[in-house]
Each structure stands twice: as structure tokens, then as C-alpha cells.
Design a protein around this motif. Structure first.
Motif, PDB file in Angstrom:
ATOM      1  N   MET A  28     -44.856 -31.462   9.527  1.00 36.54           N
ATOM      2  CA  MET A  28     -45.262 -30.568   8.440  1.00 36.54           C
ATOM      3  C   MET A  28     -45.775 -31.455   7.314  1.00 36.54           C
ATOM      4  O   MET A  28     -45.006 -32.240   6.749  1.00 36.54           O
ATOM      5  CB  MET A  28     -44.092 -29.708   8.004  1.00 36.54           C
ATOM      6  N   ILE A  33     -48.536 -27.152   9.784  1.00 40.14           N
ATOM      7  CA  ILE A  33     -47.690 -27.543  10.912  1.00 40.14           C
ATOM      8  C   ILE A  33     -48.610 -28.103  11.987  1.00 40.14           C
ATOM      9  O   ILE A  33     -49.584 -27.459  12.387  1.00 40.14           O
ATOM     10  CB  ILE A  33     -46.903 -26.342  11.461  1.00 40.14           C
ATOM     11  N   TRP A  48     -38.518 -32.230  14.170  1.00 36.85           N
ATOM     12  CA  TRP A  48     -39.290 -31.640  13.084  1.00 36.85           C
ATOM     13  C   TRP A  48     -39.369 -32.696  11.981  1.00 36.85           C
ATOM     14  O   TRP A  48     -38.334 -33.201  11.548  1.00 36.85           O
ATOM     15  CB  TRP A  48     -38.602 -30.399  12.533  1.00 36.85           C
ATOM     16  N   ASN A  50     -40.795 -33.480   8.150  1.00 31.46           N
ATOM     17  CA  ASN A  50     -41.399 -32.979   6.915  1.00 31.46           C
ATOM     18  C   ASN A  50     -41.928 -34.173   6.126  1.00 31.46           C
ATOM     19  O   ASN A  50     -41.156 -34.971   5.609  1.00 31.46           O
ATOM     20  CB  ASN A  50     -40.375 -32.203   6.093  1.00 31.46           C
ATOM     21  N   HIS A  56     -39.429 -27.423   3.619  1.00 33.56           N
ATOM     22  CA  HIS A  56     -40.026 -26.480   4.567  1.00 33.56           C
ATOM     23  C   HIS A  56     -38.919 -25.973   5.487  1.00 33.56           C
ATOM     24  O   HIS A  56     -37.821 -26.530   5.530  1.00 33.56           O
ATOM     25  CB  HIS A  56     -41.100 -27.147   5.421  1.00 33.56           C
ATOM     26  N   ALA A  58     -38.526 -24.353   9.719  1.00 34.90           N
ATOM     27  CA  ALA A  58     -39.112 -23.938  10.993  1.00 34.90           C
ATOM     28  C   ALA A  58     -38.271 -22.743  11.403  1.00 34.90           C
ATOM     29  O   ALA A  58     -37.148 -22.905  11.895  1.00 34.90           O
ATOM     30  CB  ALA A  58     -39.055 -25.054  12.017  1.00 34.90           C
ATOM     31  N   CYS A  89     -42.834 -21.228   8.182  1.00 39.91           N
ATOM     32  CA  CYS A  89     -42.025 -21.751   7.087  1.00 39.91           C
ATOM     33  C   CYS A  89     -41.685 -20.582   6.159  1.00 39.91           C
ATOM     34  O   CYS A  89     -42.590 -19.906   5.665  1.00 39.91           O
ATOM     35  CB  CYS A  89     -42.784 -22.836   6.326  1.00 39.91           C
ATOM     36  N   MET A  95     -47.819 -21.102   6.735  1.00 42.66           N
ATOM     37  CA  MET A  95     -47.611 -22.178   7.707  1.00 42.66           C
ATOM     38  C   MET A  95     -47.027 -21.539   8.975  1.00 42.66           C
ATOM     39  O   MET A  95     -45.873 -21.122   8.990  1.00 42.66           O
ATOM     40  CB  MET A  95     -46.657 -23.239   7.153  1.00 42.66           C
TER      41      MET A  95
END
Length: 103
Positions: A28, A33, A48, A50, A56, A58, A89, A95
Motif C-alpha cells: 500500500m 494497493i 501486507w 504499508n 491503512h 486490508a 482500506c 483503495m
């Protein structure tokens, strides 16, 4: 004959070894994304990441997961069931992305 049996045994031994789970990175950054669509398998791990200066999430639309990512941090999730999961998000609903999870 014993050489042939050894070859056959080796083939079955290789076939019996389970496939190794993969680790897939989803980033992200700049309110995007990336990649927006990912194919994975049950048992794979999603990392994930960021890279933005603000938080953010998910968040799966079907409720399968909800990962919170502070600025410049990462988190992991192991995929537990097959299906197509659209996620977004919660803080920045524009997103959006999709995970296609195979058995």
C-alpha cells in the motif's frame, strides 16, 4: 529390476511431498494497493506492507480478514479458505483490490 523399482519409488516419494506455501507481498503506497489483483492458494501467507505515512487496513468485504497497518509497518495473514475476496482500506475506501484464493 531393482533399478526400475528405485526409480518408481523416487517418483512416488517426490509426488507425496506437499507443495510449499508461498509468501505474497501486497504493498500500500500513494493510496494504491499493488498488485490490485493477486492469485494465491490456501495456506499461502500474505505480507501486507504499508509504505505510506498514514494508516491503512486490508478489510475483506466478506469478513474473512481485517488487517490494520500503521504507517510504514507490515503484517501477515495466512489464507485459510478458497474463494474470491474483494477487499479495501476502511480509511480510504477508494483503495480496492481482489484476492483469488485457490484450494
Amino acid at each position: 529390476m531393482s533399478g526400475r523399482l528405485s526409480s518408481i519409488s523416487l517418483v512416488f516419494a517426490v509426488m507425496a511431498v506437499p507443495a510449499k506455501a508461498a509468501t505474497i507481498e501486497i504493498t500500500m503506497e500513494n493510496l494504491v494497493i499493488s498488485p490490485a489483483e493477486v492469485s494465491a492458494k490456501v495456506g499461502d501467507t500474505i505480507t501486507w506492507i504499508n509504505k505510506d505515512i498514514f494508516a491503512h487496513t486490508a478489510t475483506a468485504q466478506n469478513g474473512d480478514f481485517d488487517v490494520t497497518l500503521p504507517p510504514n509497518k507490515s503484517a501477515t495473514s495466512v489464507l485459510k479458505k478458497a474463494g474470491t475476496v474483494d477487499y479495501y482500506c476502511r480509511y480510504h475506501p477508494n483503495m480496492k483490490a481482489t484476492l483469488k484464493i485457490e484450494p
